[in-house]
Scaffold this active site. Structure first.
Site: not given
Length: 455
Positions: A166, A285
């Site tokens: 992130k 994912h």
């Protein structure tokens, strides 16, 4: 009388067959059906069977040119759902011949393609599928599977650790690579591209791949452990996706990643085949899953999407965290975690498993726990998921007050402490917090992490 009897007729006359004995080769489906007021459950269940197989709304002349009995889906059992008004579980059996071999895409088009907009139903949810051995055997499945992955990575007897880099959007490739290096250097096994990092103006895919590979090799040299970064190969076309996978292979990295629901099953199976042929692991994912699985009475349960992924192919898949959720959720989640990992899973309604599923030696998939977890959750995660899992701490690594590497150290120390405690026979459920506290005495990084995220 000549010809056939034209006109609209009730589905249940043809498609509701309570005496039917299911075949070993049938694909079985469990639907949660909520009929419109006034529609009997048999008719609703039969309608689902009809519309997802040979039926149409009226009798047609061409029905006479084929054997409906051989090709029709059949609703063979209906049971009311306890505690819900006018809601039923309808069991439907589909003959194997209705499906193309090795195509999850076709399987879904047939089973859930049309029926969900059906007028006679208020809502419809596919709860589970039983994939017969004969059909499972037409799929390659995961590129490598759990055992081969452990052998490739030389990591045994513990869950693997990961971290999503992130901020997910906005970093340059060089800074991104630096973040990857710090995490891997600190002791994580994997770092991960965020699902929406593809190839945007601020960071093109090729630059990212290059800097991440550099980070990976540097960390590998310094730690003596094999490291990986899930390079997201998802793209706008299959060709572009494969181009990215090829570049990853040329860099010699161990693993790539794909968003399998937004990318689609056709793309996923394509990539999965490429990965097996070229020795790449494949991380999956599940972006967009909640669009499909969040409503309790409409859509598809995630266990169906998980089974489909095991057929289509993937070595890791995100599957929720269990921690801090409701108790019921825990059993249900563990149900589909077992469906992903094990070779044979018994029917168990308390865990949401409607059918006994035999995977006939198809490789297993590692479940990935990710989202909102930190060091205090480690004992619970170790106990719930066991060794065959990947635990991913995004903010739980990068949010460490001293930076990424110490954050990674904290997670690794916590994990090793939990695994050791478990192997010594201690009870992680009751002694978890104490185990973490003891470990933090000799790891300042862990102590700092414990301070930030209070139990």
């Amino acid at each position: 009388s000549v010809g056939f009897k034209a006109g609209v007729k009730d589905y249940k006359l043809t498609y509701y067959t309570p005496d039917y004995k299911t075949k070993d080769t049938d694909i079985l489906a469990a639907f949660r059906v909520t009929p419109q007021p006034g529609v009997p459950p048999e008719e609703a269940g039969a309608a689902v069977a009809a519309e997802s197989s040979t039926g149409t709304w009226t009798t047609v002349w061409t029905d006479g040119l084929t054997s409906l009995d051989r090709y029709k889906g059949r609703c063979y059992h209906i049971e009311p759902v306890a505690g819900e008004e006018s809601q039923f579980i309808a069991y439907v059996a589909y003959p194997l011949d209705l499906f193309e071999e090795g195509s999850v895409t076709n399987m879904f088009t047939s089973i859930v393609g049309n029926v969900f907009g059906f007028k006679a139903l208020r809502a419809l949810r596919l709860e589970d599928l039983r994939i017969p051995n004969a059909y499972v055997k037409t799929f390659q499945g995961p590129p490598h599977g759990i055992q081969v992955e452990r052998d490739k990575l030389n990591k045994y007897g513990r869950p693997l650790l990961g971290c999503t880099i992130k901020p997910k959007l906005g970093l340059s490739a060089k800074n991104y690579g630096r973040a990857v290096y710090e995490c891997l250097r600190g002791g994580l096994d994997f770092t991960k591209d965020d699902e929406n990092v593809n190839s945007q103006p601020f960071m093109r895919w090729r630059d990212r791949f290059l800097f991440c590979a550099e980070a990976l090799y540097k960390a590998q040299a310094e730690t003596g452990e094999i490291k990986g970064h899930y390079l997201n190969a998802t793209a706008g076309t299959c060709e572009e996706m494969i181009k990215r996978a090829v570049f990853a292979r040329e860099l010699g990295v161990p693993i790539v990643m794909h968003d399998y629901l937004t990318g689609g099953f056709t793309a996923n199976t394509t990539l999965s085949h490429y990965c097996r042929d070229n020795g790449l692991l494949l991380h999956i994912h599940r972006a967009m899953h909640a669009v499909i699985d969040r409503q309790k009475n409409h859509g598809m349960h995630f266990r169906v999407l998980a089974k489909a992924l095991r057929l289509s192919g993937g070595d890791h898949i995100h599957s929720g965290t269990v921690v801090g959720k409701l108790e019921g959720e825990r059993e249900i989640t563990l149900g589909f975690v077992d469906l992903l990992r094990d070779d044979f899973v018994e029917k168990d309604r308390s865990r949401g498993i409607y059918f006994t599923q035999d995977w006939v030696s198809l490789p297993g998939v590692l479940p990935v726990a990710s989202g909102g977890i930190h060091v205090w959750h480690m004992p619970a995660l170790t106990e719930i998921f066991g060794d065959d899992s990947v635990l991913q701490f995004g903010g739980g690594t990068l949010g460490h007050p001293w930076g990424n590497a110490p954050g990674a150290v904290a997670n690794r120390v916590a994990l090793e402490a939990c695994v050791q405690a478990r192997n010594e026979g201690r009870d992680l459920a009751s002694e978890g917090n104490q185990i973490i506290r003891e470990a933090s005495k000799w790891s300042p990084e862990l102590a700092a992490a414990c301070e930030v995220w209070k139990e």
